[in-house]
Design a protein around this motif. Sequence first.
Motif, short mmCIF file in Angstrom:
data_model
loop_
_atom_site.label_atom_id
_atom_site.label_comp_id
_atom_site.label_asym_id
_atom_site.label_seq_id
_atom_site.Cartn_x
_atom_site.Cartn_y
_atom_site.Cartn_z
N THR A 1 -48.71 -54.67 -7.63
CA THR A 1 -48.66 -56.00 -6.60
C THR A 1 -47.46 -56.42 -6.38
N TYR B 1 -47.63 -53.68 -13.46
CA TYR B 1 -48.26 -54.95 -12.73
C TYR B 1 -47.56 -55.05 -11.36
N TYR C 1 -56.27 -59.82 -15.96
CA TYR C 1 -55.22 -61.05 -15.71
C TYR C 1 -56.20 -62.05 -15.02
N LEU D 1 -45.02 -60.48 -13.42
CA LEU D 1 -45.89 -60.85 -14.46
C LEU D 1 -45.59 -62.32 -15.02
#
Length: 336
Positions: free
Chosen positions: A267, A263, A242, A271
């Motif tokens: 995180t 994702y 990314y 996304l």
Amino acid sequence: MTEQPPGRKEKAAPVIRDLASKIACGTYGPGRKIPSLRKLSERYGVSVSTARRSVKALADKGMLTFLHGSGTFVAEKRSPADRRFRIAAVAATFGVNAMNTCTGIAVNGILDAADELGIELTTIPMRFEEMSDARLEALSGGFDGVILLGGYDGILSSPRPVCAAVGLSMHDSCGGLFSLIELDPFRATELAVGFFRERGVREVAVAGHARPAHRLREQLFRDAWKSVGTLLFPPDDTPGEYRPERGIYFTCGAAALAAAEAYHAETGRELGRDYPVLCFDGHPLFVDRPHRNLPTLAINLRLAGVAAAEECLRRITCPGSASRRIYIAPELYPGE
């Protein structure tokens, strides 16, 4: 009578031709009530006044008749030989919990058309792994027509349905056995290129699955993007790395949702908010946050269901008629 301006005639002409064809081949049989002006305007993408002119033109030809307070009907009395045709709609999921899914909305469209066209509809839940050539042949023997909703073409190899067959969201017609109703990949490509260009993206990674429909989407985008920027093809159909300046085009909704889930798990972020990503087939519209923010291309699934029912009835009432591939133009949903 005052002559209509050419522009107004041109707008009505496709509606007149299609309605006349449906009447001629029995999709709208004698005595059958046709859809209201409002529904016709929505279905054909024209104004109500254009729909009214189209209906009047057919009435002037003696093909339709008006019954005050009841609606517009196909002229001539119904023959005693007329009957309700039996159509099976087959999908992996049905029931109350499925009504707000892709399948459920399409089925609602089929039900709308069934009421108008005099179709007796039966819904049959069948997981993809349960489908086979023999299963389809046995199932189709009990109906006048069958509509498959979803990627059953990835399971079937040499099917021999014994009735009219239509696939919604399939790509392979199985040698012309199925008429197909699907998202227009050519218009989708135009929208995808515009999406990334508006965001100043020059490099796009393409991720998806190996199904023929996904490969076609990839090839069309590849041909359109090569004069704009750089294309990347990460291994194993994954999004790859990314980067803010790098776009990701998911040709498969399931792949987009899986990437967004991974994702977010890694995180805690979304996304679709962090990077310029685009999903092809509308899946993010039917999931809970945080993935509803994924921009996606999608069709009006209710209208797709109506089109599937009408095409199935056309093939039932016009024996020997050729299968068709009917594309429905998508819209771009930018995400929440």
